[in-house]
Write a protein that holds these residues in place. Structure first.
Motif, PDB file in Angstrom:
ATOM      1  N   GLY A 153      10.233  13.554  -9.390  1.00 45.21           N
ATOM      2  CA  GLY A 153      10.418  12.122  -9.579  1.00 45.21           C
ATOM      3  C   GLY A 153      11.834  11.656  -9.294  1.00 45.21           C
ATOM      4  O   GLY A 153      12.041  10.514  -8.861  1.00 45.21           O
ATOM      5  N   ASN A 154      12.831  12.513  -9.546  1.00 41.98           N
ATOM      6  CA  ASN A 154      14.217  12.139  -9.275  1.00 41.98           C
ATOM      7  C   ASN A 154      14.409  11.678  -7.843  1.00 41.98           C
ATOM      8  O   ASN A 154      15.147  10.722  -7.585  1.00 41.98           O
ATOM      9  CB  ASN A 154      15.141  13.323  -9.568  1.00 41.98           C
ATOM     10  CG  ASN A 154      15.803  13.226 -10.907  1.00 41.98           C
ATOM     11  OD1 ASN A 154      16.834  12.582 -11.087  1.00 41.98           O
ATOM     12  ND2 ASN A 154      15.167  13.856 -11.892  1.00 41.98           N
ATOM     13  N   SER A 155      13.792  12.334  -6.890  1.00 42.31           N
ATOM     14  CA  SER A 155      13.989  11.989  -5.477  1.00 42.31           C
ATOM     15  C   SER A 155      12.894  11.083  -4.939  1.00 42.31           C
ATOM     16  O   SER A 155      13.181  10.090  -4.261  1.00 42.31           O
ATOM     17  CB  SER A 155      14.070  13.268  -4.632  1.00 42.31           C
ATOM     18  OG  SER A 155      12.935  14.091  -4.854  1.00 42.31           O
ATOM     19  N   LEU A 156      11.637  11.399  -5.240  1.00 42.27           N
ATOM     20  CA  LEU A 156      10.546  10.628  -4.646  1.00 42.27           C
ATOM     21  C   LEU A 156      10.433   9.221  -5.214  1.00 42.27           C
ATOM     22  O   LEU A 156      10.037   8.285  -4.512  1.00 42.27           O
ATOM     23  CB  LEU A 156       9.215  11.368  -4.851  1.00 42.27           C
ATOM     24  CG  LEU A 156       8.936  12.542  -3.917  1.00 42.27           C
ATOM     25  CD1 LEU A 156       7.631  13.223  -4.298  1.00 42.27           C
ATOM     26  CD2 LEU A 156       8.898  12.093  -2.461  1.00 42.27           C
ATOM     27  N   LEU A 157      10.770   9.040  -6.489  1.00 44.52           N
ATOM     28  CA  LEU A 157      10.636   7.731  -7.134  1.00 44.52           C
ATOM     29  C   LEU A 157      11.979   7.059  -7.347  1.00 44.52           C
ATOM     30  O   LEU A 157      12.069   6.085  -8.111  1.00 44.52           O
ATOM     31  CB  LEU A 157       9.908   7.887  -8.479  1.00 44.52           C
ATOM     32  CG  LEU A 157       8.523   8.526  -8.422  1.00 44.52           C
ATOM     33  CD1 LEU A 157       7.913   8.598  -9.814  1.00 44.52           C
ATOM     34  CD2 LEU A 157       7.606   7.790  -7.467  1.00 44.52           C
ATOM     35  N   ASN A 158      13.015   7.539  -6.714  1.00 44.63           N
ATOM     36  CA  ASN A 158      14.352   6.975  -6.835  1.00 44.63           C
ATOM     37  C   ASN A 158      14.327   5.486  -6.493  1.00 44.63           C
ATOM     38  O   ASN A 158      14.074   5.111  -5.342  1.00 44.63           O
ATOM     39  CB  ASN A 158      15.304   7.721  -5.902  1.00 44.63           C
ATOM     40  CG  ASN A 158      16.746   7.269  -6.024  1.00 44.63           C
ATOM     41  OD1 ASN A 158      17.035   6.123  -6.359  1.00 44.63           O
ATOM     42  ND2 ASN A 158      17.659   8.159  -5.727  1.00 44.63           N
ATOM     43  N   PRO A 159      14.579   4.590  -7.443  1.00 42.07           N
ATOM     44  CA  PRO A 159      14.500   3.151  -7.160  1.00 42.07           C
ATOM     45  C   PRO A 159      15.460   2.706  -6.059  1.00 42.07           C
ATOM     46  O   PRO A 159      15.120   1.841  -5.237  1.00 42.07           O
ATOM     47  CB  PRO A 159      14.856   2.500  -8.501  1.00 42.07           C
ATOM     48  CG  PRO A 159      14.584   3.544  -9.526  1.00 42.07           C
ATOM     49  CD  PRO A 159      14.889   4.846  -8.870  1.00 42.07           C
ATOM     50  N   THR A 282      20.823  12.734  -1.536  1.00 45.71           N
ATOM     51  CA  THR A 282      19.985  11.614  -1.954  1.00 45.71           C
ATOM     52  C   THR A 282      19.947  10.523  -0.886  1.00 45.71           C
ATOM     53  O   THR A 282      20.980  10.117  -0.361  1.00 45.71           O
ATOM     54  CB  THR A 282      20.522  11.012  -3.260  1.00 45.71           C
ATOM     55  OG1 THR A 282      20.576  12.032  -4.253  1.00 45.71           O
ATOM     56  CG2 THR A 282      19.624   9.888  -3.752  1.00 45.71           C
ATOM     57  N   ALA A 283      18.739  10.070  -0.555  1.00 49.11           N
ATOM     58  CA  ALA A 283      18.499   9.021   0.442  1.00 49.11           C
ATOM     59  C   ALA A 283      18.861   9.453   1.854  1.00 49.11           C
ATOM     60  O   ALA A 283      18.850   8.626   2.770  1.00 49.11           O
ATOM     61  CB  ALA A 283      19.238   7.728   0.091  1.00 49.11           C
ATOM     62  N   GLY A 284      19.137  10.738   2.063  1.00 47.36           N
ATOM     63  CA  GLY A 284      19.468  11.204   3.407  1.00 47.36           C
ATOM     64  C   GLY A 284      18.339  11.064   4.392  1.00 47.36           C
ATOM     65  O   GLY A 284      18.564  11.003   5.611  1.00 47.36           O
ATOM     66  N   GLU A 285      17.099  10.992   3.878  1.00 45.46           N
ATOM     67  CA  GLU A 285      15.955  10.858   4.788  1.00 45.46           C
ATOM     68  C   GLU A 285      15.953   9.519   5.504  1.00 45.46           C
ATOM     69  O   GLU A 285      15.372   9.394   6.600  1.00 45.46           O
ATOM     70  CB  GLU A 285      14.646  11.058   4.022  1.00 45.46           C
ATOM     71  CG  GLU A 285      14.273   9.966   3.021  1.00 45.46           C
ATOM     72  CD  GLU A 285      14.860  10.184   1.645  1.00 45.46           C
ATOM     73  OE1 GLU A 285      14.317   9.618   0.675  1.00 45.46           O
ATOM     74  OE2 GLU A 285      15.858  10.919   1.533  1.00 45.46           O
ATOM     75  N   VAL A 286      16.566   8.495   4.907  1.00 41.07           N
ATOM     76  CA  VAL A 286      16.508   7.157   5.503  1.00 41.07           C
ATOM     77  C   VAL A 286      17.237   7.098   6.851  1.00 41.07           C
ATOM     78  O   VAL A 286      16.638   6.709   7.860  1.00 41.07           O
ATOM     79  CB  VAL A 286      17.062   6.103   4.522  1.00 41.07           C
ATOM     80  CG1 VAL A 286      17.012   4.716   5.151  1.00 41.07           C
ATOM     81  CG2 VAL A 286      16.266   6.119   3.217  1.00 41.07           C
ATOM     82  N   PRO A 310      12.796  14.716   0.795  1.00 39.91           N
ATOM     83  CA  PRO A 310      13.541  14.559  -0.468  1.00 39.91           C
ATOM     84  C   PRO A 310      13.171  15.529  -1.592  1.00 39.91           C
ATOM     85  O   PRO A 310      14.076  16.024  -2.274  1.00 39.91           O
ATOM     86  CB  PRO A 310      13.231  13.111  -0.880  1.00 39.91           C
ATOM     87  CG  PRO A 310      12.577  12.466   0.296  1.00 39.91           C
ATOM     88  CD  PRO A 310      11.931  13.559   1.054  1.00 39.91           C
ATOM     89  N   PRO A 311      11.874  15.818  -1.869  1.00 39.95           N
ATOM     90  CA  PRO A 311      11.554  16.409  -3.176  1.00 39.95           C
ATOM     91  C   PRO A 311      11.879  17.885  -3.347  1.00 39.95           C
ATOM     92  O   PRO A 311      12.178  18.323  -4.458  1.00 39.95           O
ATOM     93  CB  PRO A 311      10.048  16.162  -3.310  1.00 39.95           C
ATOM     94  CG  PRO A 311       9.547  16.117  -1.904  1.00 39.95           C
ATOM     95  CD  PRO A 311      10.651  15.492  -1.111  1.00 39.95           C
ATOM     96  N   ILE A 312      11.795  18.684  -2.283  1.00 42.98           N
ATOM     97  CA  ILE A 312      12.043  20.115  -2.413  1.00 42.98           C
ATOM     98  C   ILE A 312      12.837  20.599  -1.204  1.00 42.98           C
ATOM     99  O   ILE A 312      12.972  19.897  -0.206  1.00 42.98           O
ATOM    100  CB  ILE A 312      10.737  20.939  -2.527  1.00 42.98           C
ATOM    101  CG1 ILE A 312       9.883  20.781  -1.259  1.00 42.98           C
ATOM    102  CG2 ILE A 312       9.945  20.534  -3.764  1.00 42.98           C
ATOM    103  CD1 ILE A 312       8.665  21.687  -1.228  1.00 42.98           C
TER     104      ILE A 312
END
Length: 352
Positions: A153-159, A282-286, A310-312
């Motif tokens: 949840g830390n990465s996938l649901l990061n607001p 964090t958010a590097g996928e964007v 992001p998640p793993i």
């Protein structure tokens, strides 16, 4: 009476210190920077260059320089969050009663999974920086499914990341990430909880009746420093080595980026697997996905990366190797890859 007073001080001082570290640390490392970056994303529709390949058209060839340059860039992006993760992961074990964790996250079932997911929302950490906190929760006997939900949840649901995705990639991409992210976080957590045996649920954990409450405040803080030193010595060396290997392997994991990467199932699966192995901040996928789309890559494999980058990662899985049985980590990895494939198929079907 003195013993009762000491215990009461422990119950007040320890949690207060942990809460102060969490709020101040997250404000400085996560909340304020991401608040400011949201305005950059809204005005420029970008949040920076791709950490995977910079301004180039492809990742660099595998080499020592490629490994070192990625490790340095990645380290600059995450070191503060990693320090915070180590502080919180060790503090959870030393500064609050383990029974509190057991009551909140140790009962198993969907309720604990949901609690773990909700607790992850303020963290906004990448998979590796969240790993020490997850290790701390597991050391306090948090249920496997709840701990997995907190981790994912830390990465996938990061607001903040969801906001960046909306402004940079489009709000349809944000909707896809949020919908499938919820399914993955809650679904994998519940699946892990349902399939974990009693032995797996308690693996590598101290029995609750063996956890001693440090009634002396000084002893409590000494124990915290010892746990922090032990976690740092165990996690950081292997983490650095694996990040270097991932940096060198960029060209192998993403050998081709461009119009030739089409919306076909083999490419979707290949990018889903590559995303699950690779490590990003964090958010590097964007910016990674934005750069790939600008080079002509199809949206379907990019959608797979949206769910699996992001998640793993290999480093984060290794960091939690002592906190979960191998079967649970393997199940989590397979489910994340399948989630990426589903995202790619949806993107291919609806023409994202």
């Amino acid at each position: 009476m003195n013993s009762i007073a000491a215990r009461n001080r422990h119950y007040l001082i320890g949690p207060a210190v942990l809460l102060t570290i969490a709020v101040c640390g997250l404000f400085y490392v996560k909340w304020l920077p991401y608040y400011n970056r949201a305005f950059v994303a809204a005005s420029h529709h970008a949040i920076g260059n791709s950490i995977l390949m910079g301004t180039a058209d492809a990742p660099p060839a595998a080499s020592w320089n490629a490994a070192l340059s990625y490790a340095i860039a990645y380290g600059k992006a995450i070191w503060q969050a990693m320090v915070l993760g180590l502080l919180l992961g060790s503090a959870v074990q030393a500064l609050i009663p383990a029974r509190w964790i057991l009551r909140a996250l140790g009962k198993g079932g969907f309720g604990s999974v949901m609690t773990g997911a909700v607790m992850s929302l303020p963290g906004m950490m990448c998979t590796c920086c969240a790993a020490p906190v997850v290790a701390g929760l597991r050391a306090c006997r948090a249920a496997p499914g709840a701990a997995i939900a907190f981790w994912l949840g830390n990465s996938l649901l990061n607001p903040a990341t969801l906001v960046f995705i909306g402004f940079v990639l489009g709000w349809q991409w944000m909707g896809l990430r949020l919908a499938l992210g919820l399914v993955l976080v809650l679904g994998i957590g519940y699946l892990v909880e349902r399939t974990a045996t009693v032995q797996e649920a308690d693996a590598a954990q101290n029995a609750l009746d063996q956890i001693k409450v440090d009634e002396d405040t000084g002893v409590m803080f000494v124990r915290w420093l010892k746990i922090l030193a032990r976690m740092t010595a165990r996690l950081i060396p292997e983490y650095i080595v694996l990040v270097l290997l991932m940096g060198a392997a960029r060209a192998w994991l993403f050998p081709h980026i461009g119009p030739g990467v089409d919306a076909s199932l083999p490419w979707i699966l290949a990018f889903a697997v590559a995303g699950a192995l690779f490590v990003i901040p964090t958010a590097g996928e964007v910016p990674i996905i934005q750069a790939m789309l600008s080079l002509g890559m199809a949206t379907a494999p990019a959608a797979a990366l949206l769910l699996t980058l992001p998640p793993i990662s290999v480093p984060s899985l290794a960091m939690l190797g002592r906190s979960f049985p191998p079967r649970i980590l393997a199940l989590t990895g397979v489910c994340v890859v399948l989630g990426g494939v589903v995202a790619g198929v949806i993107a291919m079907t609806v023409g994202l």
